[in-house]
Scaffold this motif. Structure first.
Motif, PDB file in Angstrom:
ATOM      1  N   LEU A   1       0.812  -1.092  -0.034  1.00 18.51           N
ATOM      2  CA  LEU A   1       0.060   0.120  -0.081  1.00 18.51           C
ATOM      3  C   LEU A   1       0.919   1.250   0.000  1.00 18.51           C
ATOM      4  O   LEU A   1       0.615   2.108  -0.932  1.00 18.51           O
ATOM      5  CB  LEU A   1      -0.737   0.068   1.217  1.00 18.51           C
ATOM      6  N   SER A   2       1.938   1.064   0.867  1.00 17.14           N
ATOM      7  CA  SER A   2       2.771   2.543   0.923  1.00 17.14           C
ATOM      8  C   SER A   2       3.524   2.861  -0.310  1.00 17.14           C
ATOM      9  O   SER A   2       3.682   3.830  -1.046  1.00 17.14           O
ATOM     10  CB  SER A   2       3.903   2.371   2.153  1.00 17.14           C
TER      11      SER A   2
ATOM     12  N   GLU B   1      10.999  -4.721  -5.003  1.00 20.72           N
ATOM     13  CA  GLU B   1      10.081  -5.245  -4.420  1.00 20.72           C
ATOM     14  C   GLU B   1      10.441  -6.699  -4.105  1.00 20.72           C
ATOM     15  O   GLU B   1      10.855  -7.404  -5.278  1.00 20.72           O
ATOM     16  CB  GLU B   1       8.558  -5.104  -4.604  1.00 20.72           C
ATOM     17  N   ALA B   2      10.772  -7.217  -2.830  1.00 19.26           N
ATOM     18  CA  ALA B   2      11.406  -8.656  -2.841  1.00 19.26           C
ATOM     19  C   ALA B   2      10.381  -9.446  -3.615  1.00 19.26           C
ATOM     20  O   ALA B   2      10.974 -10.825  -4.066  1.00 19.26           O
ATOM     21  CB  ALA B   2      11.713  -8.925  -1.431  1.00 19.26           C
TER      22      ALA B   2
ATOM     23  N   GLY C   1       2.279  -6.364  -1.025  1.00 24.07           N
ATOM     24  CA  GLY C   1       2.907  -6.360   0.146  1.00 24.07           C
ATOM     25  C   GLY C   1       1.991  -7.520   1.082  1.00 24.07           C
ATOM     26  O   GLY C   1       2.057  -8.675   0.885  1.00 24.07           O
ATOM     27  N   THR C   2       1.826  -6.960   2.175  1.00 28.42           N
ATOM     28  CA  THR C   2       1.125  -7.803   3.382  1.00 28.42           C
ATOM     29  C   THR C   2       0.089  -8.857   2.543  1.00 28.42           C
ATOM     30  O   THR C   2      -0.094  -9.823   3.032  1.00 28.42           O
ATOM     31  CB  THR C   2       0.176  -6.904   4.234  1.00 28.42           C
TER      32      THR C   2
ATOM     33  N   TRP D   1       1.500 -11.612   0.711  1.00 26.88           N
ATOM     34  CA  TRP D   1       2.317 -12.582   1.635  1.00 26.88           C
ATOM     35  C   TRP D   1       1.350 -13.539   2.423  1.00 26.88           C
ATOM     36  O   TRP D   1       1.424 -14.635   2.494  1.00 26.88           O
ATOM     37  CB  TRP D   1       3.460 -12.019   2.476  1.00 26.88           C
TER      38      TRP D   1
ATOM     39  N   CYS E   1      -9.116  -8.109   6.419  1.00 23.69           N
ATOM     40  CA  CYS E   1      -8.718  -7.098   7.068  1.00 23.69           C
ATOM     41  C   CYS E   1      -9.476  -6.709   8.232  1.00 23.69           C
ATOM     42  O   CYS E   1     -10.769  -7.331   8.516  1.00 23.69           O
ATOM     43  CB  CYS E   1      -9.028  -5.675   6.115  1.00 23.69           C
ATOM     44  N   ASP E   2      -9.158  -6.010   9.415  1.00 27.05           N
ATOM     45  CA  ASP E   2      -9.877  -5.742  10.522  1.00 27.05           C
ATOM     46  C   ASP E   2     -10.642  -4.248  10.602  1.00 27.05           C
ATOM     47  O   ASP E   2     -10.963  -3.857  11.724  1.00 27.05           O
ATOM     48  CB  ASP E   2      -9.144  -6.034  11.802  1.00 27.05           C
TER      49      ASP E   2
ATOM     50  N   TYR F   1     -10.494   0.772   4.707  1.00 23.21           N
ATOM     51  CA  TYR F   1      -9.178   0.276   4.430  1.00 23.21           C
ATOM     52  C   TYR F   1      -8.904   0.336   3.204  1.00 23.21           C
ATOM     53  O   TYR F   1      -9.101  -0.837   2.514  1.00 23.21           O
ATOM     54  CB  TYR F   1      -9.162  -1.091   4.977  1.00 23.21           C
TER      55      TYR F   1
ATOM     56  N   VAL G   1      16.243  -5.555  -1.511  1.00 27.08           N
ATOM     57  CA  VAL G   1      17.419  -4.703  -1.307  1.00 27.08           C
ATOM     58  C   VAL G   1      17.919  -4.915  -0.206  1.00 27.08           C
ATOM     59  O   VAL G   1      17.513  -5.271   0.864  1.00 27.08           O
ATOM     60  CB  VAL G   1      16.997  -2.872  -1.201  1.00 27.08           C
TER      61      VAL G   1
ATOM     62  N   GLY H   1       7.134  -1.752   5.300  1.00 22.42           N
ATOM     63  CA  GLY H   1       6.079  -2.414   6.217  1.00 22.42           C
ATOM     64  C   GLY H   1       6.602  -2.558   7.344  1.00 22.42           C
ATOM     65  O   GLY H   1       7.722  -2.967   7.716  1.00 22.42           O
TER      66      GLY H   1
ATOM     67  N   MET I   1      -4.097   1.668   8.876  1.00 20.67           N
ATOM     68  CA  MET I   1      -2.977   1.733   8.166  1.00 20.67           C
ATOM     69  C   MET I   1      -2.934   2.710   6.951  1.00 20.67           C
ATOM     70  O   MET I   1      -1.965   3.458   6.776  1.00 20.67           O
ATOM     71  CB  MET I   1      -2.112   0.523   7.975  1.00 20.67           C
TER      72      MET I   1
HETATM   73  P1  FAD Z   1       3.576  -3.898   3.366  1.00 16.72           P
HETATM   74  O1  FAD Z   1       2.328  -4.449   2.915  1.00 16.72           O
HETATM   75  O2  FAD Z   1       4.407  -4.689   4.438  1.00 16.72           O
HETATM   76  O3  FAD Z   1       4.619  -4.055   2.288  1.00 16.72           O
HETATM   77  C1  FAD Z   1       6.008  -4.007   2.318  1.00 16.72           C
HETATM   78  C2  FAD Z   1       6.696  -4.591   1.033  1.00 16.72           C
HETATM   79  O4  FAD Z   1       8.118  -4.202   1.206  1.00 16.72           O
HETATM   80  C3  FAD Z   1       6.646  -6.098   1.290  1.00 16.72           C
HETATM   81  O5  FAD Z   1       5.992  -6.284   0.058  1.00 16.72           O
HETATM   82  C4  FAD Z   1       8.085  -6.477   1.236  1.00 16.72           C
HETATM   83  O6  FAD Z   1       8.206  -7.961   0.535  1.00 16.72           O
HETATM   84  C5  FAD Z   1       8.784  -5.361   0.531  1.00 16.72           C
HETATM   85  N1  FAD Z   1      10.146  -5.393   1.060  1.00 16.72           N
HETATM   86  C6  FAD Z   1      10.454  -5.210   2.619  1.00 16.72           C
HETATM   87  N2  FAD Z   1      11.795  -5.097   2.783  1.00 16.72           N
HETATM   88  C7  FAD Z   1      12.245  -5.299   1.341  1.00 16.72           C
HETATM   89  C8  FAD Z   1      13.626  -5.214   0.908  1.00 16.72           C
HETATM   90  N3  FAD Z   1      14.423  -5.083   1.663  1.00 16.72           N
HETATM   91  N4  FAD Z   1      13.680  -5.237  -0.591  1.00 16.72           N
HETATM   92  C9  FAD Z   1      12.707  -5.200  -1.259  1.00 16.72           C
HETATM   93  N5  FAD Z   1      11.296  -5.313  -0.857  1.00 16.72           N
HETATM   94  C10 FAD Z   1      11.306  -5.281   0.412  1.00 16.72           C
HETATM   95  N6  FAD Z   1      -3.685  -2.922   8.833  1.00 16.72           N
HETATM   96  C11 FAD Z   1      -4.561  -2.394   9.048  1.00 16.72           C
HETATM   97  O7  FAD Z   1      -4.994  -0.949   9.293  1.00 16.72           O
HETATM   98  N7  FAD Z   1      -6.004  -2.924   9.079  1.00 16.72           N
HETATM   99  C12 FAD Z   1      -5.855  -4.255   8.585  1.00 16.72           C
HETATM  100  O8  FAD Z   1      -6.908  -4.868   8.650  1.00 16.72           O
HETATM  101  C13 FAD Z   1      -4.775  -4.928   8.408  1.00 16.72           C
HETATM  102  N8  FAD Z   1      -4.514  -6.473   8.438  1.00 16.72           N
HETATM  103  C14 FAD Z   1      -3.477  -6.993   8.287  1.00 16.72           C
HETATM  104  C15 FAD Z   1      -3.501  -8.353   8.301  1.00 16.72           C
HETATM  105  C16 FAD Z   1      -2.325  -8.984   8.232  1.00 16.72           C
HETATM  106  C17 FAD Z   1      -2.335 -10.433   7.886  1.00 16.72           C
HETATM  107  C18 FAD Z   1      -0.959  -8.275   8.244  1.00 16.72           C
HETATM  108  C19 FAD Z   1       0.393  -8.993   8.586  1.00 16.72           C
HETATM  109  C20 FAD Z   1      -1.001  -6.905   8.875  1.00 16.72           C
HETATM  110  C21 FAD Z   1      -2.251  -6.380   8.345  1.00 16.72           C
HETATM  111  N9  FAD Z   1      -2.307  -4.740   8.529  1.00 16.72           N
HETATM  112  C22 FAD Z   1      -3.363  -4.346   8.791  1.00 16.72           C
HETATM  113  C23 FAD Z   1      -0.898  -4.179   8.736  1.00 16.72           C
HETATM  114  C24 FAD Z   1      -0.639  -3.853   7.023  1.00 16.72           C
HETATM  115  O9  FAD Z   1       0.660  -4.389   7.085  1.00 16.72           O
HETATM  116  C25 FAD Z   1      -0.894  -2.466   6.697  1.00 16.72           C
HETATM  117  O10 FAD Z   1      -2.233  -2.417   6.628  1.00 16.72           O
HETATM  118  C26 FAD Z   1      -0.443  -2.218   5.200  1.00 16.72           C
HETATM  119  O11 FAD Z   1      -0.738  -3.574   4.374  1.00 16.72           O
HETATM  120  C27 FAD Z   1       1.255  -2.193   5.247  1.00 16.72           C
HETATM  121  O12 FAD Z   1       1.342  -1.619   3.751  1.00 16.72           O
HETATM  122  P2  FAD Z   1       3.043  -1.339   3.677  1.00 16.72           P
HETATM  123  O13 FAD Z   1       2.891  -0.761   2.081  1.00 16.72           O
HETATM  124  O14 FAD Z   1       3.288  -0.318   4.708  1.00 16.72           O
HETATM  125  O15 FAD Z   1       3.787  -2.514   4.067  1.00 16.72           O
END
Ligand code: FAD
Ligand code: NAP
Length: 524
Positions: free
Chosen positions: A11-12, A31-32, A38-39, A42, A50-51, A57, A104, A133, A430
């Protein structure tokens, strides 16, 4: 040389790419994973959803996207959320600047950032945005003997794309956080027998999930702007009326009625948002905690199991509560067994299953580890990030993360962390926090016009102390939670997110920007 490298395509990262491109910057995402999301790429375990309600969301940055996407459920499952993020990647033509399957491993600053990937490729950029993440690095399995296990095993955070067939199997699930609580009822439906290995019980509330009626969708879409701005004005990023009273100001019966309404709402804030002091006053919190425990006693037929499933070690809400679909009721099934591994800890995984220190043996065909993540800092310290003086982020954070606004770190110029430690992040919806951070970063880059920015030590120290003080005024530190780093052996015990709420936090970030990025040194 890129203007910006973004690490992560969840998402970010997806939104960061869209915003930075909109500024005319040349940005590249690494992206790995083999896909975006992301979340939601995997975590494909059964029951993953989602919660926070789907309509909240979800991204707010594009009114067109808001109008054209139809969520089917109140809390949609992982496939639908992933489909949404894939749609976003296509709709905004993001894929051409995303390199998948590319981890990375290092990043070094010397006027710009030089990033090294796992395959040894080196790429440079002026700015580095870590969109890696907060819950993206699963904890390794901490139990001995896994290599000897003859069955199949999986971590919920690295679930196989082809799924897992539990039919007729003797399945063991270790862990009863949100991932365990979501997957256990679904696995129980399929498995021959399910054994749940619980160390610590968790508070969970019924999600009351169901299809979204077309008229509900229409009503949300007709007033989406208002709904989003209400969400931004709350503590949690979930739209709701703010509480106005202390739980201790009202009588027992009135409080019970209020908690019952909250329970039936199927929302993270249904009960937690009922009174002003549930997360700051232990006596107030006890009233809500006891209400949830009374519900567990109603739902679970066996009184011993009900007591075992009743959390007593931490105040309600000091770990992210779970929203479940039939979790407690699952323990009424004859083919589900609850095992207390607090009382009798897991000694080792054996060839045929699992053995406890007390000598009990459980024969298992499949093991599921719902054992959580190295949260908030794990993905950042996994990369060898070296700042202006060659010092690594890993060393700098040895005693716990220190950031300015959860967005930047002193000694690491031109580095931004999306939902980093020291920001509301994991305490919130989030998506609200992600959009706010990405917007702040994009506005900052537009302001910089290529100049260098670095948080000052003084601003960082003041912010880190503020985060600690705000956290200390709450009940959060009373829990052995992943917010505290307590789930990872050896990790410093520091309350990592900012508990001031998304509304106040946004205001503070906006003030910093309005004052010409107060607390940052800008050069060049
Ligand atoms: P992520 O989605 O974690 O994405 C980060 C990405 O970076 C990943 O794909 C990873 O592979 C990549 N990455 C990391 N390190 C590296 C590297 N060194 N090199 C290359 N790529 C890399 N939040 C809520 O608010 N509501 C919810 O309902 C909710 N449900 C969730 C359910 C689960 C099962 C989990 C685990 C988390 C949940 N969360 C929820 C939190 C959720 O992580 C965030 O809502 C949101 O998806 C985060 O997005 P992000 O892009 O910041 O991180
Ligand atoms: P978690 O909350 O950290 O839960 C991990 C569970 O595994 C805990 O019950 C823990 O017990 C247990 N455990 C860990 N190591 C163990 C060991 N060595 N032996 C025995 N038990 C062990 O992880 P999670 O469930 O994956 O959730 C993490 C976060 O992700 C959530 O808090 C939430 O923010 C997010 N999430 C959200 C949803 C959702 O509803 N949308 C779903 C999944 C995840 P102890 O408590 O005793 O350590």
């Amino acid at each position: 040389m890129y203007d910006a490298i973004i690490v992560g395509a969840g998402l970010s990262g997806l939104y960061a790419l869209h915003r930075l491109r909109g500024l005319g910057l040349r940005a590249k995402v690494f992206e790995a994973a083999g896909g975006v999301g992301g979340t939601w790429h995997w975590n494909r375990y059964p029951g993953a959803r989602c919660d926070v309600e789907s309509v909240d969301y979800s991204y707010s940055f594009s009114p067109e996207l808001e109008q054209e996407w139809d969520w089917t459920e109140k809390f949609p499952g992982q496939p639908e959320i992933l489909a949404y993020l894939e749609h976003v990647a296509d709709r905004f033509d993001l894929r051409r600047d995303i390199l998948l399957g590319t981890r990375v491993v290092a990043a070094r600053f010397d006027g710009g950032w030089h990033v090294t990937t796992e395959t040894g490729e080196r790429v440079s950029a002026r700015y580095l945005v870590m969109a890696t993440g907060c819950l993206s690095v699963p904890k390794p399995v901490e139990v001995d003997g896994l290599a000897s296990f003859r069955g199949e095993w999986h971590h919920t955070g690295r679930w196989p794309h082809e799924g897992v067939d539990f039919t007729g199997r003797r399945v063991g699930v270790v862990g009863t956080g949100s991932s365990g609580i979501q997957s256990i009822p679904v696995i129980a439906e399929q498995a021959g027998h399910l054994t749940v290995f619980q160390r610590t019980p968790n508070f969970s509330l019924p999600a009351y999930n169901g299809p979204l009626a077309p008229e509900t969708r229409r009503a949300v879409k007709a007033a989406y702007g208002l709904r989003r701005s209400l969400a931004r004005q709350t503590h949690s990023g979930i739209p709701a009326e703010p509480a106005v009273q202390s739980a201790l100001e009202v009588g027992h019966e009135e409080r019970l009625a209020r908690y019952q309404t909250g329970w039936e709402r199927g929302s993270l804030v249904g009960i937690l948002g009922a009174y002003t002091d549930l997360l700051i006053d232990r006596a107030a919190n006890d009233t809500a905690a006891e209400f949830v425990r009374s519900k567990i006693r109603e739902l679970v037929e066996d009184p011993a199991d009900a007591e075992l499933l009743s959390p007593r070690d931490h105040p309600f809400g000091t770990k992210r509560p779970c929203l479940d679909s039939g979790y407690f009721e699952t323990f009424n099934r004859d083919d589900v067994t609850l095992v207390d591994v607090r009382e009798d800890p897991i000694a080792e995984i054996t060839a045929n299953g699992l053995r406890t220190t007390g000598g009990s043996e459980y024969e298992l065909d499949t093991l599921v580890f719902a054992t959580g993540f190295d949260a908030m800092t794990g993905a950042l310290t996994a990369v060898d990030i070296r700042g202006a003086h060659g010092r690594s982020l890993r060393e700098t954070w040895e005693a716990g993360p220190r950031t300015y606004l959860g967005l930047a770190a002193a000694g690491f110029p031109n580095l931004f962390t999306v939902t980093g430690p020291g920001s509301p992040s994991v305490l919130s919806n989030m998506v609200v926090s992600i959009e706010q951070h990405v917007d702040w970063i994009a506005d900052c880059l537009a302001f910089l016009e290529g100049r260098t920015i670095e948080a000052t030590e003084a601003a960082q120290e003041a912010w880190t102390a503020h985060v600690r003080d705000v956290g200390a005024a709450t009940l959060y530190p009373a829990a052995d939670s992943w917010y505290m780093g307590a789930n990872v052996p050896g990790k410093p015990r520091v309350f990592m997110p900012y508990a001031g709420g998304v509304a106040l936090y946004r205001q503070l970030c906006d003030e910093v920007a309005a004052k010409g990025y107060e607390g940052f040194a800008i050069t060049g």
